[in-house]
Scaffold this motif. Sequence first.
Motif, mmCIF file in Angstrom:
data_model
loop_
_atom_site.group_PDB
_atom_site.id
_atom_site.type_symbol
_atom_site.label_atom_id
_atom_site.label_comp_id
_atom_site.label_asym_id
_atom_site.label_seq_id
_atom_site.Cartn_x
_atom_site.Cartn_y
_atom_site.Cartn_z
ATOM 1 N N TYR A 22 0.841 -1.202 0.000
ATOM 2 C CA TYR A 22 0.000 0.000 0.000
ATOM 3 C C TYR A 22 0.872 1.246 0.000
ATOM 4 O O TYR A 22 0.644 2.177 -0.784
ATOM 5 C CB TYR A 22 -0.911 -0.023 1.229
ATOM 6 N N ARG A 23 1.865 1.287 0.862
ATOM 7 C CA ARG A 23 2.713 2.471 0.983
ATOM 8 C C ARG A 23 3.540 2.690 -0.279
ATOM 9 O O ARG A 23 3.684 3.827 -0.746
ATOM 10 C CB ARG A 23 3.616 2.326 2.213
ATOM 11 N N ALA A 29 2.164 6.625 -6.924
ATOM 12 C CA ALA A 29 1.060 7.433 -7.447
ATOM 13 C C ALA A 29 1.265 8.911 -7.101
ATOM 14 O O ALA A 29 1.006 9.792 -7.929
ATOM 15 C CB ALA A 29 -0.266 6.942 -6.888
ATOM 16 N N LYS A 30 1.737 9.191 -5.908
ATOM 17 C CA LYS A 30 1.992 10.581 -5.504
ATOM 18 C C LYS A 30 3.103 11.188 -6.346
ATOM 19 O O LYS A 30 3.024 12.360 -6.740
ATOM 20 C CB LYS A 30 2.349 10.620 -4.025
ATOM 21 N N HIS A 31 4.136 10.412 -6.653
ATOM 22 C CA HIS A 31 5.237 10.899 -7.482
ATOM 23 C C HIS A 31 4.730 11.259 -8.883
ATOM 24 O O HIS A 31 5.092 12.306 -9.419
ATOM 25 C CB HIS A 31 6.332 9.844 -7.557
ATOM 26 N N TYR A 32 3.901 10.401 -9.451
ATOM 27 C CA TYR A 32 3.327 10.713 -10.755
ATOM 28 C C TYR A 32 2.469 11.962 -10.681
ATOM 29 O O TYR A 32 2.552 12.834 -11.538
ATOM 30 C CB TYR A 32 2.475 9.546 -11.273
ATOM 31 N N TYR A 82 -2.721 1.578 -6.503
ATOM 32 C CA TYR A 82 -2.890 2.107 -5.152
ATOM 33 C C TYR A 82 -4.230 1.664 -4.567
ATOM 34 O O TYR A 82 -4.292 1.219 -3.424
ATOM 35 C CB TYR A 82 -2.797 3.632 -5.170
ATOM 36 N N TRP A 83 -5.304 1.781 -5.347
ATOM 37 C CA TRP A 83 -6.623 1.399 -4.828
ATOM 38 C C TRP A 83 -6.700 -0.103 -4.571
ATOM 39 O O TRP A 83 -7.329 -0.545 -3.600
ATOM 40 C CB TRP A 83 -7.723 1.836 -5.792
ATOM 41 N N ILE A 84 -6.061 -0.895 -5.407
ATOM 42 C CA ILE A 84 -6.025 -2.342 -5.184
ATOM 43 C C ILE A 84 -5.256 -2.658 -3.908
ATOM 44 O O ILE A 84 -5.688 -3.483 -3.092
ATOM 45 C CB ILE A 84 -5.425 -3.068 -6.402
ATOM 46 N N ALA A 85 -4.113 -1.988 -3.727
ATOM 47 C CA ALA A 85 -3.319 -2.219 -2.518
ATOM 48 C C ALA A 85 -4.070 -1.765 -1.273
ATOM 49 O O ALA A 85 -3.987 -2.405 -0.218
ATOM 50 C CB ALA A 85 -1.982 -1.488 -2.623
ATOM 51 N N GLN A 86 -4.831 -0.676 -1.392
ATOM 52 C CA GLN A 86 -5.609 -0.212 -0.247
ATOM 53 C C GLN A 86 -6.698 -1.219 0.108
ATOM 54 O O GLN A 86 -6.914 -1.521 1.283
ATOM 55 C CB GLN A 86 -6.229 1.149 -0.509
ATOM 56 N N SER A 87 -7.351 -1.778 -0.887
ATOM 57 C CA SER A 87 -8.385 -2.774 -0.589
ATOM 58 C C SER A 87 -7.766 -4.051 -0.026
ATOM 59 O O SER A 87 -8.344 -4.685 0.859
ATOM 60 C CB SER A 87 -9.217 -3.075 -1.829
ATOM 61 N N LEU A 89 -5.087 -4.121 1.815
ATOM 62 C CA LEU A 89 -4.759 -3.790 3.197
ATOM 63 C C LEU A 89 -6.003 -3.860 4.074
ATOM 64 O O LEU A 89 -5.965 -4.405 5.181
ATOM 65 C CB LEU A 89 -4.123 -2.399 3.287
ATOM 66 N N GLN A 90 -7.118 -3.340 3.593
ATOM 67 C CA GLN A 90 -8.355 -3.398 4.364
ATOM 68 C C GLN A 90 -8.787 -4.844 4.598
ATOM 69 O O GLN A 90 -9.230 -5.195 5.689
ATOM 70 C CB GLN A 90 -9.471 -2.615 3.661
#
Length: 115
Positions: A22-23, A29-32, A82-87, A89-90
């Motif tokens: 996730y991180r 994504a933030k860098h892009y 990012y959204w896949i990694a966040q899900s 993690l959840q």
Amino acid sequence: VERAAEAAINARSEVREAYSAYRNSFDIAKHYRDEIVPLNKRIAEENLLRYNGMLIGVFDLLADARSQITSVNSYIESLRDYWIAQSDLQMALIGKPSLAAAARTSPASTGRPDH
């Protein structure tokens, strides 16, 4: 007792791995978002000015537009990751669904006909 301890260790490990993914995806994504896409936009604006001043040709302008499109597509893909990694993690924080929970939500137990 050892199986319970093993399950706890495996759960913590899974959460650590999910948080790491996730991180990493968040940082990419933030860098892009903050650096690559605005830089390519600024380059495109400068190349448009150079094209208007007849310093570069149409093909150079089109190649630059293609590279800008590629960077935006890469940003969208990194945002998807990012959204896949966040899900993930959840799901790691919630835990894996058990078979007993799946049996409770089956159509036979809800009384609704299966369509």
